[in-house]
Design an enzyme around this catalytic site. Structure first.
Site, mmCIF file in Angstrom:
data_model
loop_
_atom_site.group_PDB
_atom_site.id
_atom_site.type_symbol
_atom_site.label_atom_id
_atom_site.label_comp_id
_atom_site.label_asym_id
_atom_site.label_seq_id
_atom_site.Cartn_x
_atom_site.Cartn_y
_atom_site.Cartn_z
ATOM 1 N N ASP A 14 -17.840 61.524 5.420
ATOM 2 C CA ASP A 14 -17.103 61.762 4.175
ATOM 3 C C ASP A 14 -16.982 63.278 4.016
ATOM 4 O OD1 ASP A 14 -15.946 61.321 1.576
ATOM 5 O OD2 ASP A 14 -17.882 61.709 0.648
ATOM 6 N N SER A 15 -16.272 63.691 2.975
ATOM 7 C CA SER A 15 -16.139 65.124 2.712
ATOM 8 C C SER A 15 -17.431 65.730 2.163
ATOM 9 C CB SER A 15 -15.014 65.348 1.699
ATOM 10 O OG SER A 15 -15.318 64.654 0.507
ATOM 11 N N CYS A 77 -14.723 57.556 3.283
ATOM 12 C CA CYS A 77 -13.930 58.430 2.422
ATOM 13 C C CYS A 77 -12.548 57.791 2.243
ATOM 14 C CB CYS A 77 -13.799 59.798 3.087
ATOM 15 S SG CYS A 77 -12.716 60.949 2.196
ATOM 16 N N GLU A 158 -20.095 66.804 -6.873
ATOM 17 C CA GLU A 158 -20.650 67.699 -5.845
ATOM 18 C C GLU A 158 -21.535 68.780 -6.481
ATOM 19 O OE1 GLU A 158 -20.536 67.902 -2.381
ATOM 20 O OE2 GLU A 158 -19.572 65.944 -2.305
ATOM 21 N N CYS A 190 -12.915 56.055 -4.699
ATOM 22 C CA CYS A 190 -13.477 57.266 -4.105
ATOM 23 C C CYS A 190 -14.964 56.999 -3.960
ATOM 24 C CB CYS A 190 -13.229 58.467 -5.019
ATOM 25 S SG CYS A 190 -14.092 59.964 -4.485
ATOM 26 N N HIS A 192 -17.377 58.890 -3.973
ATOM 27 C CA HIS A 192 -18.225 59.674 -4.877
ATOM 28 C C HIS A 192 -18.455 58.923 -6.200
ATOM 29 C CE1 HIS A 192 -17.278 63.104 -2.265
ATOM 30 N NE2 HIS A 192 -18.117 63.863 -2.960
HETATM 31 N N1 DGL Z 1 -15.412 60.569 -1.213
HETATM 32 C C1 DGL Z 1 -14.056 60.992 -0.964
HETATM 33 C C2 DGL Z 1 -13.129 59.817 -1.194
HETATM 34 O O1 DGL Z 1 -13.593 58.684 -1.106
HETATM 35 C C3 DGL Z 1 -13.811 62.224 -1.780
HETATM 36 C C4 DGL Z 1 -12.616 62.955 -1.413
HETATM 37 C C5 DGL Z 1 -12.637 64.422 -1.734
HETATM 38 O O2 DGL Z 1 -13.374 65.144 -1.094
HETATM 39 O O3 DGL Z 1 -11.839 64.839 -2.585
HETATM 40 O O4 DGL Z 1 -11.947 59.945 -1.427
#
Ligand code: DGL
Length: 270
Positions: A14-15, A77, A158, A190, A192
């Site tokens: 993921d990011s 992600c 984050e 998402c 997150h």
């Molecule tokens: N967890 C990522 C997602 O599911 C986050 C994306 C991001 O970094 O903006 O989209």
């Protein structure tokens, strides 16, 4: 057909911290699997980046996970799934490695099981792709899908600002949007967002069904591994390795909260 050893690790990325919610569920139902997680903390958020940039980062990470000998890749992600799924699958296919994502199984479940007004909140990169509506409608043409970009939520998470006045106000600001009035269920599009699902549920007073991907994805992986004879035969707990492209305190804190203090955490420049 996958030619890897059953005890080869599962590569998840993921990011940033979001994908840890997916790792947590996979580790819960498949505790003997070795897992490698890559959080691209240097480039988070992906949500407001161009498709080309998201493809570039996602391919670099996938290459890294393939070099680590992973037997399967999980795109934990939504934004990377919405923008780079095809490219990742193409790359992994050369090594006969299956790819899982966090959108397909959720869209299928919602399309087959619900017939109501469904809201989706996600990053700009996911919402602009229209992927949820497209995929859900494949299973149920008459379902109403209302998508809303909620771009500020990832940076707040984050930063570790979960359960703060800032997260509360921001959640309120987004969820009060007219688009989401009278929805019966809300997809957290998402990875997150499960970290703020309690706050979201509180906003709706428990009157809206909250759907998130981690458990649905973990179940799908377990099913696939069983069916294709890919389950690890490890009898001990699997190893958990975490790689970051930029060390952040919040990542370490959250990873330790989820998986204990003994985790293996390394910063790595791609
Ligand atoms: N967890 C990522 C997602 O599911 C986050 C994306 C991001 O970094 O903006 O989209």
């Amino acid at each position: 057909m996958n030619t890897k050893n059953n005890n080869a690790p599962l590569g998840i990325f993921d990011s940033g911290v979001g994908g840890l919610t997916v790792v947590k569920e996979i580790n819960k139902i498949l505790p003997n699997e070795n897992l490698i997680y890559f959080g691209d903390t240097k480039h988070v958020p992906y949500g407001d980046k161009s498709k080309e940039t998201i493809i570039y980062y996602s391919k670099q990470i996938t290459e890294f996970l393939i070099k680590e000998n992973c037997k399967a890749i999980v795109i934990a992600c939504n934004t990377a799934t919405a923008n780079a799924h095809k490219d990742i699958v193409e790359l992994a296919k050369k090594f006969k490695i299956p790819v899982f994502d966090v959108i397909t199984p959720v869209a299928e479940k919602v399309g087959l099981e619900l017939n109501q007004k469904i809201g989706v909140i996600a990053t700009k990169g996911t919402i602009n792709s229209g992927i949820y509506k497209k995929k859900i409608k494949k299973f149920n043409k008459s379902i109403e899908v209302l998508e809303l970009a909620t771009s500020l939520l990832v940076p707040i998470i984050e930063e570790g600002l979960v359960n703060s006045d800032i997260s509360k106000e921001t959640i309120k600001y987004y969820l009060a949007n007219k688009k989401l009035s009278n929805i019966d269920a809300l997809i957290l599009g998402c990875t997150h967002y499960p970290l703020i699902s309690k706050e979201i549920n509180k906003y709706f007073n428990g009157n809206v069904k909250i759907i998130d991907s981690p458990l649905i994805v973990a179940n799908q992986i377990q099913y696939y591994f069983k069916k294709n004879n890919l389950l690890s035969d490890n009898t001990n707990k699997g190893d958990l390795k975490f790689y970051l492209s930029d060390y952040t305190n919040n990542f370490e804190k959250l990873a330790k909260k989820f998986f204990g203090n003994e985790i293996y955490l390394t910063e790595i420049k791609l």
